[in-house]
Design an enzyme around this catalytic site. Structure first.
Site: not given
Ligand code: PGA
Length: 245
Positions: A7, A9, A93, A95, A161, A167, A207
């Site tokens: 992903n 982003k 997601h 976000e 998630e 993140g 992460s």
């Molecule tokens: P991350 O993001 O691996 O940076 O924690 C995962 C995601 O948001 O899909």
């Protein structure tokens, strides 16, 4: 079946994306038997799809509107994702839920629209830290999955998630992942029936790194990873693909 999805982003330029794809293809054997996906920003979909689709890597949109077309300034539709070479679309997601007000009702419509346009929805679910601390994790996951009672069965991947692990460098502990994934499988069985549920892989996201992925892959019902930060480095992403193989 194992799945590893990058992903990206809101990251990478076209020059960076091209370099990433060339580097990744030089490191990854596409015949490894693992489903590999990349979810670039909209502007890079056609470029990335042109570079990787023939090698068996699947391209995903990061979001899409439920309507096929119309006066929705700033939005992109499912048929437009198909047109850009997408195989699937990330939906829900955290976000999107947190910063753009994505609701379960909207997501039910989007899942159905994805199926209508022959796109695979990768439905993302997960609890916030406050919800976990309040002991609401399973209730939140159950609520987010309840849209499947409305959509019924169809091709689907799910990603668990935990919002607090995205993140942050703080991935969920193995017992937390085990409990969440077992619960998600039970809910999928309940909503879709055991046969339809059995072909839905449940990915973990939050992460994920080459250091943590092998342990995660050893947890029952963890079929792979949805990867943000570590997926921006082709060396790390290729390592994750190798670990899943
Ligand atoms: P991350 O993001 O691996 O940076 O924690 C995962 C995601 O948001 O899909």
């Amino acid at each position: 079946m194992r799945c590893v999805v990058a992903n990206w982003k809101m990251n990478l330029s076209s020059v960076e994306a091209k370099a990433f794809c060339e580097d990744l293809l030089g490191r990854c054997a596409p015949e490894s038997g693992t489903e590999v996906g990349i979810a670039p920003p909209f502007t890079l979909l056609s470029l990335v799809s042109g570079l990787v689709s023939a090698k068996g890597i699947k391209v995903f949109g990061q979001n899409a509107h439920a309507e096929a077309k119309g006066a929705f300034t700033g939005e992109v539709s499912m048929p437009q994702l198909r047109d850009a070479g997408c195989f699937g679309v990330l939906l829900g997601h955290s976000e999107r839920r947190q910063f753009f007000g994505e609701t379960d009702a909207a997501l039910a419509k989007k899942v159905k629209a994805a199926w209508q346009w022959d796109l695979l929805p990768l439905l993302c679910i997960g609890e916030s830290l406050a919800q976990r601390d309040a002991g609401q994790t399973l209730a939140v996951l159950g609520q987010q999955l309840s849209i499947l009672a409305e959509t019924g069965p169809g091709p689907l991947w799910v990603a668990y998630e935990p919002v607090w692990a995205i993140g942050t460098g703080r991935r969920a502990e193995a017992p937390q992942v085990r409990e969440a994934h077992a619960f998600i499988r039970a809910e999928l069985n309940r909503h879709l029936g055991a046969a339809a549920s059995a072909i839905v892989p449940i990915l973990y996201g939050g992460s994920v790194t080459p250091e943590s992925f092998p342990e995660l892959l050893g947890i029952p019902e963890v079929a792979g990873g949805l990867v943000g930060g570590a997926s921006l480095d082709p060396k790390k992403f290729a390592e994750l693909v190798k670990q899943a193989g």
